[in-house]
Design a protein around this motif. Structure first.
Motif, mmCIF file in Angstrom:
data_model
loop_
_atom_site.group_PDB
_atom_site.id
_atom_site.type_symbol
_atom_site.label_atom_id
_atom_site.label_comp_id
_atom_site.label_asym_id
_atom_site.label_seq_id
_atom_site.Cartn_x
_atom_site.Cartn_y
_atom_site.Cartn_z
ATOM 1 N N LEU A 73 1.145 -7.920 1.286
ATOM 2 C CA LEU A 73 1.956 -8.887 0.673
ATOM 3 C C LEU A 73 0.682 -10.121 1.139
ATOM 4 C CD1 LEU A 73 5.961 -7.610 1.314
ATOM 5 C CD2 LEU A 73 4.668 -9.195 -0.841
ATOM 6 N N THR A 74 0.929 -9.502 2.629
ATOM 7 C CA THR A 74 0.051 -10.656 3.182
ATOM 8 C C THR A 74 -1.170 -11.381 2.670
ATOM 9 O OG1 THR A 74 -1.005 -9.074 4.997
ATOM 10 C CG2 THR A 74 1.196 -9.797 5.759
ATOM 11 N N ARG A 75 -1.938 -11.221 1.908
ATOM 12 C CA ARG A 75 -2.867 -11.354 1.410
ATOM 13 C C ARG A 75 -3.220 -12.206 0.790
ATOM 14 N NH1 ARG A 75 -4.134 -5.195 -0.454
ATOM 15 N NH2 ARG A 75 -4.709 -5.953 -2.699
ATOM 16 N N PRO A 76 -3.772 -13.152 0.664
ATOM 17 C CA PRO A 76 -3.274 -14.530 0.228
ATOM 18 C C PRO A 76 -3.413 -14.510 -1.131
ATOM 19 C CG PRO A 76 -5.512 -14.594 1.835
ATOM 20 C CD PRO A 76 -4.417 -13.334 1.712
ATOM 21 N N GLY A 77 -2.395 -14.785 -2.087
ATOM 22 C CA GLY A 77 -2.345 -15.095 -3.541
ATOM 23 C C GLY A 77 -1.548 -14.011 -4.743
ATOM 24 N N MET A 78 -1.503 -12.973 -2.935
ATOM 25 C CA MET A 78 -0.821 -11.798 -3.588
ATOM 26 C C MET A 78 1.270 -11.828 -3.900
ATOM 27 S SD MET A 78 -0.724 -9.037 -4.883
ATOM 28 C CE MET A 78 -2.576 -7.743 -3.768
ATOM 29 N N THR A 79 1.486 -11.660 -5.078
ATOM 30 C CA THR A 79 3.031 -11.435 -5.698
ATOM 31 C C THR A 79 3.372 -11.036 -5.209
ATOM 32 O OG1 THR A 79 2.459 -11.225 -7.475
ATOM 33 C CG2 THR A 79 1.667 -13.173 -6.845
ATOM 34 N N VAL A 80 4.736 -10.137 -5.233
ATOM 35 C CA VAL A 80 5.426 -9.476 -5.050
ATOM 36 C C VAL A 80 5.330 -8.447 -6.117
ATOM 37 C CG1 VAL A 80 7.725 -8.570 -4.405
ATOM 38 C CG2 VAL A 80 7.203 -10.489 -2.980
ATOM 39 N N ALA A 81 5.272 -8.838 -7.899
ATOM 40 C CA ALA A 81 5.655 -8.282 -8.337
ATOM 41 C C ALA A 81 3.940 -7.818 -8.383
ATOM 42 C CB ALA A 81 5.564 -9.101 -9.622
ATOM 43 N N ARG A 82 2.401 -8.334 -8.009
ATOM 44 C CA ARG A 82 1.479 -7.345 -8.002
ATOM 45 C C ARG A 82 1.758 -5.993 -7.470
ATOM 46 N NH1 ARG A 82 -4.669 -10.451 -6.836
ATOM 47 N NH2 ARG A 82 -5.387 -8.460 -7.337
ATOM 48 N N VAL A 83 2.591 -6.586 -5.693
ATOM 49 C CA VAL A 83 2.071 -5.419 -5.243
ATOM 50 C C VAL A 83 3.014 -4.295 -5.400
ATOM 51 C CG1 VAL A 83 2.708 -4.404 -3.285
ATOM 52 C CG2 VAL A 83 1.514 -7.065 -3.121
ATOM 53 N N ALA A 84 4.094 -4.503 -6.282
ATOM 54 C CA ALA A 84 5.365 -3.579 -7.236
ATOM 55 C C ALA A 84 4.524 -2.962 -7.990
ATOM 56 C CB ALA A 84 6.902 -3.978 -7.497
ATOM 57 N N GLU A 85 4.229 -3.511 -9.066
ATOM 58 C CA GLU A 85 3.115 -2.871 -9.824
ATOM 59 C C GLU A 85 2.028 -1.643 -9.573
ATOM 60 O OE1 GLU A 85 0.680 -4.202 -14.190
ATOM 61 O OE2 GLU A 85 1.054 -5.681 -12.349
ATOM 62 N N GLU A 86 1.673 -2.181 -7.989
ATOM 63 C CA GLU A 86 0.052 -1.630 -7.758
ATOM 64 C C GLU A 86 0.333 -0.421 -7.179
ATOM 65 O OE1 GLU A 86 -2.126 -4.158 -5.260
ATOM 66 O OE2 GLU A 86 -3.522 -5.212 -6.738
#
Length: 312
Positions: free
Chosen positions: A256-269
């Motif tokens: 979540l601290t990476r630039p451009g990362m979204t909550v939705a994308r982290v959840a999917e990954e």
């Protein structure tokens, strides 16, 4: 990537060379507690090391690792130690500080420190206050070779010497950390080498987004569900599915601290079917929402500067 390497890389755990010590005669130094792992290798002579109530006699080739938040004393006579800030004041870029305690055998040690962030809690929790590898251990011999290389670079000051010294120090810390199960056969590090629990841990770390179930993990361990759960909890300190959840959320917090990362994308990954399910899991483990965790953290450099290295 194996779990130990994964955690060290994820945490950005970097080892740095500290100012070493040359001494003779009757001497001792009091080193304050720090938030870092501290290690030293005895290169010449002998000394006594005290961490808490534990006292050990060390000689050439012995290595020691002191856990975070543990002050220690080192010397030939621990009755009246000098503060480390005094001993190492003004050493600048020199490889060693010096203490002249009068006539007596020469002592020399050199070592470093490794910062441990939140991700490396699994390592810190597995560490006793003091780990000692005696000179005859295979790991100590490898560490001795690395120290030879490190000191050669420092003495000749060739181009890239600092980079090589940092890499050698990193390898020395890894050698000390991975030797821990031999010295203390309990905890997360030892569990990695457990013939039943190790395969499950490696699988979880290799694919954290997989929909892991107790049955699947128990199958990797060739144990029944109840046998696996009991053995995993004893070895690791958490129930298997709690470990899976906490590891996923640890990865999530970093992502979540990476630039451009979204909550939705982290959840999917991480294998969550919805952002809301991921958010609920994250709040349960981390005590805050993913969006709050995504805010830029305080500068690591600023945090470390408050705990400056004063040697050894």
């Amino acid at each position: 990537m194996d779990p130990l390497s994964q955690i060290l890389r994820l945490a950005g755990a970097e080892a740095t060379l500290s100012t070493g010590l040359v001494a003779s005669g009757r001497w001792s130094v009091a080193l304050p507690a720090t938030q870092a792992l501290k290690c030293n290798v005895i290169r010449e002579g002998e000394c006594v090391l005290a961490v808490g109530s534990e006292r050990r006699q060390l000689s050439v080739g012995d290595c020691f690792l002191v856990a975070p938040d543990r002050p220690f004393l080192i010397g030939t006579d621990l009755a009246d130690p000098r503060p480390a800030a005094e001993v190492f004041a003004g050493t600048g870029g020199r490889l060693h500080a010096s203490i002249d305690g009068g006539e007596g055998p020469r002592f020399r040690a050199i070592g470093g420190r490794m910062e441990l962030g939140p991700v490396t809690g699994l390592i810190a929790d597995a560490l006793p206050p003091l780990v000692i590898l005696t000179a005859e251990k295979a790991a100590s011999k490898r560490i001795g070779w690395l120290m030879d290389r490190l000191e050669e670079e420092q003495n000749f000051a060739r181009a890239g010497a600092s980079a090589i010294a940092g890499a050698a120090m990193q390898m020395i810390f890894v050698e000390l950390i991975r030797a821990l199960p031999e010295e203390r056969p309990r905890g997360w590090l030892a569990a990695l080498d457990d013939p039943r629990i190790g395969p499950a841990l490696h699988a979880i770390h290799a694919d954290p987004a997989h929909p892991w179930r107790i049955e699947t993990l128990a199958g990797l361990a060739h144990l029944s569900r109840s046998q696996f759960s009991a053995r995993f909890r004893t070895a690791v300190g958490q129930a298997p599915m709690d470990y899976v959840l906490h590891w996923r959320m640890t990865l999530a917090r970093q992502a979540l601290t990476r630039p451009g990362m979204t909550v939705a994308r982290v959840a999917e990954e991480l294998g969550y079917s919805s952002e809301s399910a991921f958010g609920a899991a994250f709040r349960r483990v981390m005590g805050t929402s993913p969006r709050r965790a995504a805010r830029p953290p305080a500068s690591v450099t600023q945090e470390r500067s408050a705990d400056a290295d004063i040697g050894m």
